[in-house]
Design an enzyme around this catalytic site. Structure first.
Site, PDB file in Angstrom:
ATOM      1  N   HIS A  86       0.860  -1.193   0.000  1.00 16.59           N
ATOM      2  CA  HIS A  86       0.000   0.000   0.000  1.00 16.59           C
ATOM      3  C   HIS A  86       0.890   1.235   0.000  1.00 16.59           C
ATOM      4  CE1 HIS A  86      -3.555   2.445   0.718  1.00 16.59           C
ATOM      5  NE2 HIS A  86      -2.727   3.209   1.401  1.00 16.59           N
ATOM      6  N   ASP A 165     -15.067   2.889   7.215  1.00 16.41           N
ATOM      7  CA  ASP A 165     -13.987   3.725   6.685  1.00 16.41           C
ATOM      8  C   ASP A 165     -14.438   4.489   5.445  1.00 16.41           C
ATOM      9  OD1 ASP A 165     -11.200   4.652   6.392  1.00 16.41           O
ATOM     10  OD2 ASP A 165     -11.374   3.548   4.517  1.00 16.41           O
ATOM     11  N   ARG A 172     -14.049  12.986   6.127  1.00 15.30           N
ATOM     12  CA  ARG A 172     -12.766  13.653   6.418  1.00 15.30           C
ATOM     13  C   ARG A 172     -12.320  14.491   5.239  1.00 15.30           C
ATOM     14  NH1 ARG A 172      -9.295   8.836   7.112  1.00 15.30           N
ATOM     15  NH2 ARG A 172      -7.597  10.336   7.202  1.00 15.30           N
ATOM     16  N   SER A 187      -7.465   4.000   8.910  1.00 11.46           N
ATOM     17  CA  SER A 187      -8.192   3.874   7.645  1.00 11.46           C
ATOM     18  C   SER A 187      -7.486   2.865   6.724  1.00 11.46           C
ATOM     19  CB  SER A 187      -8.264   5.264   6.985  1.00 11.46           C
ATOM     20  OG  SER A 187      -8.634   5.170   5.645  1.00 11.46           O
ATOM     21  N   LYS A 191      -8.558  -1.576   6.151  1.00 13.98           N
ATOM     22  CA  LYS A 191      -8.845  -2.211   4.857  1.00 13.98           C
ATOM     23  C   LYS A 191      -7.868  -3.347   4.572  1.00 13.98           C
ATOM     24  CE  LYS A 191      -8.921   1.960   3.314  1.00 13.98           C
ATOM     25  NZ  LYS A 191      -9.002   3.285   2.721  1.00 13.98           N
TER      26      LYS A 191
HETATM   27  N1  URA Z   1      -5.648   6.515   2.192  1.00  9.26           N
HETATM   28  C1  URA Z   1      -6.613   5.905   2.906  1.00  9.26           C
HETATM   29  O1  URA Z   1      -7.073   4.828   2.537  1.00  9.26           O
HETATM   30  N2  URA Z   1      -7.060   6.488   4.010  1.00  9.26           N
HETATM   31  C2  URA Z   1      -6.575   7.664   4.463  1.00  9.26           C
HETATM   32  O2  URA Z   1      -7.000   8.130   5.495  1.00  9.26           O
HETATM   33  C3  URA Z   1      -5.568   8.307   3.718  1.00  9.26           C
HETATM   34  C4  URA Z   1      -5.123   7.697   2.580  1.00  9.26           C
END
Ligand code: URA
Length: 433
Positions: A86, A165, A172, A187, A191
């Site tokens: 990621h 999320d 946000r 967040s 995932k």
């Molecule tokens: N990427 C995400 O999935 N969540 C965040 O809060 C920031 C970047």
């Protein structure tokens, strides 16, 4: 149903720098997902978290509550180990495209659940959608079948994964609370943990084109995420990488696919190749295989990674041989002096690509497949007055002026060559207990 907690008490606790109890966190995430806690209340709580922070146990509980809001995927039926990557997002960050097929060459399954871009950083799905026929939406069963057959899949995360999320991230985004480290960490990791990968490599970007502008913040984010992953049983490691300049020579959807294919054909810009290999090295090691960087570079040079790429694209309906879309109009930015390109700001290039149509302002906006910025020089390169430095691409030429404005002051030519360091700045691993 009688609600267990009063959301205003929870907001006040965080506002006054208190620590939230486990049951308060579980409840507020669940109640927000159910629509019992209103957007304005969650906004106030998110702002209090941004300002006052969270303890490690609070972040871990918040992450667990977001995971519990949806389904968890299970890759245990696969015969190969799983390893995922990621990135926290940056300008020209197309690394997932060559990386996923490269790692899959070594009998590791790479489940890359990706997103669409918002703001100045592009989304992996937007890039791949510039390939004619390619589809991002797969069912869980299709994803598993592709992982079994091809070994790599890049697709959209289903609606069932961490729905809390999805709702909170959208909130946000419009309330100035994206930048809170506890909220970013929870967040991303909710995932990734719900996705069920066995190993995870985080590419935490730092610099003008990244969320994290300082090494200190990037290190804190990386450390928080590595600890969350490790505690959840995911073998997690992070690299801190430079995002003060764009990655590679392209920012924009089809332009970045073209550059990725160059890397898969054994060429491509040095920084893109180096970062792809560094991340692949981490992903293979985290999955328990010691492939080594020489062998990884060989798999890019001899076409093995390209073979997996072609199968991966075809499996999702894409035609790997189809010509990529190009923008209708171009405009060139030229050097205004002789010397060395001393500075090229990632944020300036990202904003220009976005204003040319490569990105979106609202999540329902379309993107232009061919739009973006193509660089002809990198910081450190010798340039002569009048030489093209960049080509701007768009279908809508009225966008050129605003794109040029974002580039004003974003690059500099000097008489001395700047020193250029490595793209990988640091490596963060799990702390000894
Ligand atoms: N990427 C995400 O999935 N969540 C965040 O809060 C920031 C970047």
């Amino acid at each position: 149903m009688t609600e267990q907690h009063d959301v205003v008490d929870i907001i006040r606790t965080k506002r006054d720098r208190g620590t939230l109890a486990d049951d308060q966190i579980d409840w507020v995430i669940d109640a927000y997902t159910r629509g019992v806690v209103a957007d304005e209340q969650m906004s106030a709580l998110a702002m209090a978290i941004l300002i006052n922070g969270m303890t490690r146990p609070e972040i871990a509980r918040w992450t667990a509550a977001m995971i519990a809001s949806g389904e968890r995927m299970d890759f245990s039926a696969l015969s190969r180990p799983t390893s995922d990557k990621h990135s926290t997002g940056g300008v020209g960050d197309k690394i997932t495209l060559p990386l996923a097929p490269l790692v899959a060459v070594f009998d590791i399954a790479v489940p890359q659940l990706s997103g669409r871009g918002l703001g100045h950083t592009g989304g992996t799905l937007d890039k791949l959608e510039s390939i004619p026929g390619w589809r991002a939406d797969l069912s869980n069963a299709q994803m598993l079948a592709q992982l079994d057959d091809v070994g790599a899949v890049i697709c959209a995360a289903g609606a069932g994964l961490a729905p809390a999320d999805k709702k909170l991230y959208a909130l946000r985004d419009v309330t100035g609370t994206v930048e809170a480290i506890p909220l970013i960490a929870s967040s991303i990791m909710s995932k990734k943990i719900a996705e069920g990968t066995g190993a995870l490599v985080l590419d935490v970007k730092v610099g003008s084109g990244a969320f994290m502008k300082t090494r200190e913040d990037a290190t804190e984010l990386a450390r928080t995420m590595v600890d969350l992953g490790t505690d959840a049983g995911v073998n997690t490691v992070a690299l801190i990488t430079d995002m003060s300049v764009p990655l590679g020579l392209t920012a924009g959807n089809a332009l970045e696919v073209r550059e990725s294919v160059e890397v898969l054909a054994g060429g491509g810009p040095q920084d893109v190749v180096d970062l792809t290999v560094a991340l692949a090295d981490e992903m293979t090691r985290a999955a328990g295989k010691d492939v080594g960087t020489d062998e990884l570079r060989a798999a890019l040079a001899d076409g093995r990674a390209m073979d997996v790429w072609r199968r991966m694209i075809s499996a999702q309906g894409g035609d790997p041989d189809a010509p990529l879309p190009t923008a209708a109009e171009t405009q060139t930015v030229t050097a205004d002096a002789d010397g060395y390109l001393e500075h090229l700001d990632a944020m300036a290039v990202g904003m220009a690509a976005w204003r040319l149509g490569a990105g979106r302002a609202r999540k329902e906006d379309p993107v232009q497949a061919g739009a973006g910025v193509e660089l002809h020089a990198r910081p450190g390169d010798k340039v002569t007055k009048g030489q093209p430095l960049m080509t701007l691409h768009t279908d809508t030429p009225e966008r050129f002026a605003r794109a040029q404005e974002s580039l004003d002051g974003g690059w500099r030519i000097a008489s001395q060559a700047p020193s250029r360091g490595s793209v990988v700045l640091d490596r963060i691993t799990a702390q000894e207990a």
